[in-house]
Design a protein around this motif. Structure first.
Motif, PDB file in Angstrom:
ATOM      1  N   GLY A  99       0.570  -1.189  -0.052  1.00 50.56           N
ATOM      2  CA  GLY A  99       0.157  -0.178  -0.432  1.00 50.56           C
ATOM      3  C   GLY A  99       0.734   1.158   0.304  1.00 50.56           C
ATOM      4  O   GLY A  99       0.406   2.671   0.501  1.00 50.56           O
ATOM      5  N   SER A 100       1.654   1.384  -0.367  1.00 48.67           N
ATOM      6  CA  SER A 100       3.039   2.589   0.092  1.00 48.67           C
ATOM      7  C   SER A 100       3.568   2.794  -2.214  1.00 48.67           C
ATOM      8  O   SER A 100       3.134   1.686  -2.327  1.00 48.67           O
ATOM      9  CB  SER A 100       4.685   2.415   0.761  1.00 48.67           C
ATOM     10  OG  SER A 100       5.138   3.739   0.486  1.00 48.67           O
ATOM     11  N   ARG A 101       4.587   3.356  -2.363  1.00 49.23           N
ATOM     12  CA  ARG A 101       4.672   4.241  -3.494  1.00 49.23           C
ATOM     13  C   ARG A 101       6.292   4.363  -3.216  1.00 49.23           C
ATOM     14  O   ARG A 101       6.404   5.213  -1.833  1.00 49.23           O
ATOM     15  CB  ARG A 101       3.760   4.926  -4.079  1.00 49.23           C
ATOM     16  CG  ARG A 101       3.999   5.911  -3.541  1.00 49.23           C
ATOM     17  CD  ARG A 101       3.181   7.361  -3.863  1.00 49.23           C
ATOM     18  NE  ARG A 101       3.509   8.405  -5.067  1.00 49.23           N
ATOM     19  CZ  ARG A 101       3.248   8.879  -5.945  1.00 49.23           C
ATOM     20  NH1 ARG A 101       2.442   9.447  -5.147  1.00 49.23           N
ATOM     21  NH2 ARG A 101       3.883   9.180  -7.092  1.00 49.23           N
ATOM     22  N   LEU A 102       7.096   4.083  -4.398  1.00 45.41           N
ATOM     23  CA  LEU A 102       8.432   4.507  -4.369  1.00 45.41           C
ATOM     24  C   LEU A 102       8.974   5.573  -5.292  1.00 45.41           C
ATOM     25  O   LEU A 102       8.475   5.197  -6.469  1.00 45.41           O
ATOM     26  CB  LEU A 102       9.409   3.140  -5.153  1.00 45.41           C
ATOM     27  CG  LEU A 102      10.986   3.058  -4.823  1.00 45.41           C
ATOM     28  CD1 LEU A 102      11.653   3.355  -3.605  1.00 45.41           C
ATOM     29  CD2 LEU A 102      11.778   2.343  -5.563  1.00 45.41           C
ATOM     30  N   LEU A 103       9.607   6.222  -5.144  1.00 50.90           N
ATOM     31  CA  LEU A 103      10.212   7.588  -6.105  1.00 50.90           C
ATOM     32  C   LEU A 103      11.549   7.291  -5.959  1.00 50.90           C
ATOM     33  O   LEU A 103      11.969   6.857  -5.108  1.00 50.90           O
ATOM     34  CB  LEU A 103       9.606   8.963  -5.560  1.00 50.90           C
ATOM     35  CG  LEU A 103       8.006   9.048  -5.162  1.00 50.90           C
ATOM     36  CD1 LEU A 103       7.247   9.016  -4.375  1.00 50.90           C
ATOM     37  CD2 LEU A 103       7.816  10.410  -5.935  1.00 50.90           C
ATOM     38  N   LEU A 104      12.146   7.569  -7.075  1.00 50.85           N
ATOM     39  CA  LEU A 104      13.592   7.494  -7.463  1.00 50.85           C
ATOM     40  C   LEU A 104      13.989   9.424  -7.613  1.00 50.85           C
ATOM     41  O   LEU A 104      13.170   9.529  -8.880  1.00 50.85           O
ATOM     42  CB  LEU A 104      13.719   6.949  -8.503  1.00 50.85           C
ATOM     43  CG  LEU A 104      13.326   5.736  -8.731  1.00 50.85           C
ATOM     44  CD1 LEU A 104      14.311   4.707  -9.580  1.00 50.85           C
ATOM     45  CD2 LEU A 104      13.793   4.767  -6.961  1.00 50.85           C
ATOM     46  N   ALA A 105      14.315   9.602  -6.397  1.00 52.98           N
ATOM     47  CA  ALA A 105      15.068  11.326  -6.342  1.00 52.98           C
ATOM     48  C   ALA A 105      16.740  11.020  -7.303  1.00 52.98           C
ATOM     49  O   ALA A 105      17.712  10.783  -7.178  1.00 52.98           O
ATOM     50  CB  ALA A 105      15.256  12.054  -5.284  1.00 52.98           C
ATOM     51  N   THR A 106      16.452  11.505  -8.641  1.00 49.18           N
ATOM     52  CA  THR A 106      18.215  12.126  -8.973  1.00 49.18           C
ATOM     53  C   THR A 106      18.062  13.416 -10.029  1.00 49.18           C
ATOM     54  O   THR A 106      16.788  13.870 -10.669  1.00 49.18           O
ATOM     55  CB  THR A 106      18.659  10.710 -10.096  1.00 49.18           C
ATOM     56  OG1 THR A 106      19.494  11.529 -10.739  1.00 49.18           O
ATOM     57  CG2 THR A 106      17.716  10.526 -11.390  1.00 49.18           C
ATOM     58  N   ALA A 107      18.920  14.034  -9.954  1.00 47.12           N
ATOM     59  CA  ALA A 107      19.432  15.087 -10.939  1.00 47.12           C
ATOM     60  C   ALA A 107      19.551  15.095 -12.296  1.00 47.12           C
ATOM     61  O   ALA A 107      20.376  15.566 -13.179  1.00 47.12           O
ATOM     62  CB  ALA A 107      20.126  16.209 -10.224  1.00 47.12           C
ATOM     63  N   ASP A 108      20.243  13.687 -12.499  1.00 45.28           N
ATOM     64  CA  ASP A 108      20.817  13.211 -13.990  1.00 45.28           C
ATOM     65  C   ASP A 108      19.975  12.548 -14.711  1.00 45.28           C
ATOM     66  O   ASP A 108      19.198  11.781 -14.468  1.00 45.28           O
ATOM     67  CB  ASP A 108      21.947  12.092 -13.572  1.00 45.28           C
ATOM     68  CG  ASP A 108      22.100  10.923 -14.969  1.00 45.28           C
ATOM     69  OD1 ASP A 108      22.180  12.138 -15.358  1.00 45.28           O
ATOM     70  OD2 ASP A 108      23.185  11.083 -13.892  1.00 45.28           O
TER      71      ASP A 108
END
Length: 441
Positions: free
Chosen positions: A82-91
């Motif tokens: 019931g959760s979600r994944l986000l990926l943070a990248t400035a590339d």
């Protein structure tokens, strides 16, 4: 995104969003070559109350094909929960590659993730909406919050020791007289909080060494405190909490190995082996405020007797704040949560976050703080020695990868130094006290 191999490293924190929900932020370091990377394991164990997980890839030089598959697997595992994944990248290039995988959501930064998950204007890029500046203690109270003064004919709502009471209208008095009285009361309260611990230590020493009276016990405490530059309260707490020596004729800690002081890289002007706790904590606060770009903050240490957090150093905070938060228990504040969860807690907006109980929220807002970062001071074993908090006049954004890394380094270096200090300098002072006390027999 290129680099060398390895299992990688991860730092975790909680970024709390307006209204009470939070992000479980995992700052990954080192190449992500597969499911064995520490960040992936950390991502699947979010703290309670976190509705989404962000893996920050700013310090990841390379994500291999196996690493991408592992990220997809992590995203699906979280989705099932019931959760979600986000990926943070400035590339930009790497982000496009990751975004081709349908299960992965890519954002440019943790701050952007916070905006996407319910913090519009507070944690996202750009200046955000205009928010009125918080009222300082000398100004009238904000709507719904206690003011410092009262109007004739009105009652005053005051917050004290975690409860709200109603008082009669204040009797007018010259400002300098009010200031003097407040200072006197504050000093008396501080003495009342410390005196029982000192008295308890005196009683222990008086009985142990068969001293003639409590004055002789206090003289022992004071002499060793001054000789080793250890605060009297710290030495008294050690007397009360550390098991008594086995014999009165031998050493208190026989066979103890003296360790070298761990380095304090964040404070190059300090000599770690000879600095006292006050100097180190001042440097901790100074560096933390510099990293977080603010002029308000405080350092708390865990009281070894009660387990509460107690303010030891502060800057830019008024006396009412310091009195209210002199001791903090295990809930009701961001610093308490950071200590209990052994991870940094970022509160983007104090005014709406449910981590604070109402009296604590009112006291923080009245001091002019609308956002804060609370970073635990942790020893290698995972024990928390204290918490350093930076306070900000406006709601805050999520920290950048470099800021988070810098604050984590301050926290871990300080934790190691405090552990060394208590196991070396404080025990040296106890040995000295023990030798002196034995001569009374």
């Amino acid at each position: 995104m290129g680099g060398s191999g390895g299992l990688g490293f991860a730092r975790v924190e909680v970024v709390r969003l307006p209204g009470g929900d939070g992000l479980w932020v995992v700052r990954a370091e080192g190449p992500l070559e597969g499911p064995e990377h520490a960040a992936l394991e950390a991502a699947t164990r979010p703290a309670a109350g976190c509705t989404a997980v962000v893996i920050d890839l700013a310090l990841v030089p390379r994500v291999s094909a196996a690493g991408v598959r592992a990220l997809v697997g992590c995203a699906r595992t979280l989705e099932e929960r019931g959760s979600r994944l986000l990926l943070a990248t400035a590339d930009a290039t790497g982000g496009e590659v990751l975004a081709t995988e349908g299960a992965l959501t890519v954002v440019r930064s943790v701050a952007e993730a916070a905006t996407a998950c319910g913090g519009p204007g507070l944690a996202g890029p750009g200046p955000g909406p205009e928010i009125p500046s918080p009222r300082r203690p000398e100004q009238a109270g904000a709507p719904g919050l206690p003011g410092r003064g009262t109007l004739a004919g009105h009652t005053e709502r005051s917050v004290c020791a975690g409860s709200t009471t109603t008082r009669s209208p204040a009797v007018s008095a010259p400002p300098e007289e009010l200031l003097r009285l407040r200072t006197e009361v504050r000093h008396l309260r501080a003495k009342a909080r410390t005196h029982p611990l000192i008295s308890r230590a005196q009683g222990v020493l008086e009985e142990r060494y068969r001293l003639p009276d409590d004055s002789a016990a206090f003289a022992l405490l004071e002499a060793s405190s001054q000789r080793f530059n250890v605060r009297l309260r710290t030495l008294a707490a050690a007397v009360v909490t550390i098991p008594a020596p086995r014999t009165l004729d031998g050493e208190w800690f026989p066979g103890r190995k003296r360790l070298s002081a761990p380095p304090l890289a964040f404070a190059p002007g300090l000599r770690a082996a000879s600095a006292n706790a006050t100097e180190v904590l001042s440097a901790v606060l100074r560096r933390s405020m510099e990293v977080a770009e603010t002029g308000m903050g405080n350092v708390q240490l865990v009281d070894p007797v009660t387990g509460d957090l107690r303010i030891e150093k502060h800057h830019g905070l008024d006396d009412d704040f310091l009195e209210f938060f002199d001791r903090v228990g295990k809930d009701g504040t961001s610093c308490a949560q950071a200590s209990q969860q052994v991870t940094r807690v970022t509160v983007t907006d104090v005014a709406t976050d449910t981590v604070f109980d109402e009296p604590s929220r009112a006291a923080i807002l009245a001091a002019g703080s609308r956002g804060c970062h609370s970073t635990p001071l942790v020893v290698p074993s995972g024990q928390v020695e204290g918490v350093v908090s930076t306070h900000h006049e406006r709601p805050v954004r999520a920290l950048s990868a470099s800021q988070a890394r810098a604050l984590d380094e301050v926290g871990s270096q300080t934790g190691r130094w405090l552990e060394w200090y208590h196991r070396t300098v404080v025990l040296d002072a106890l040995e000295d006290l023990h030798f002196a006390g034995s001569t009374w027999r």
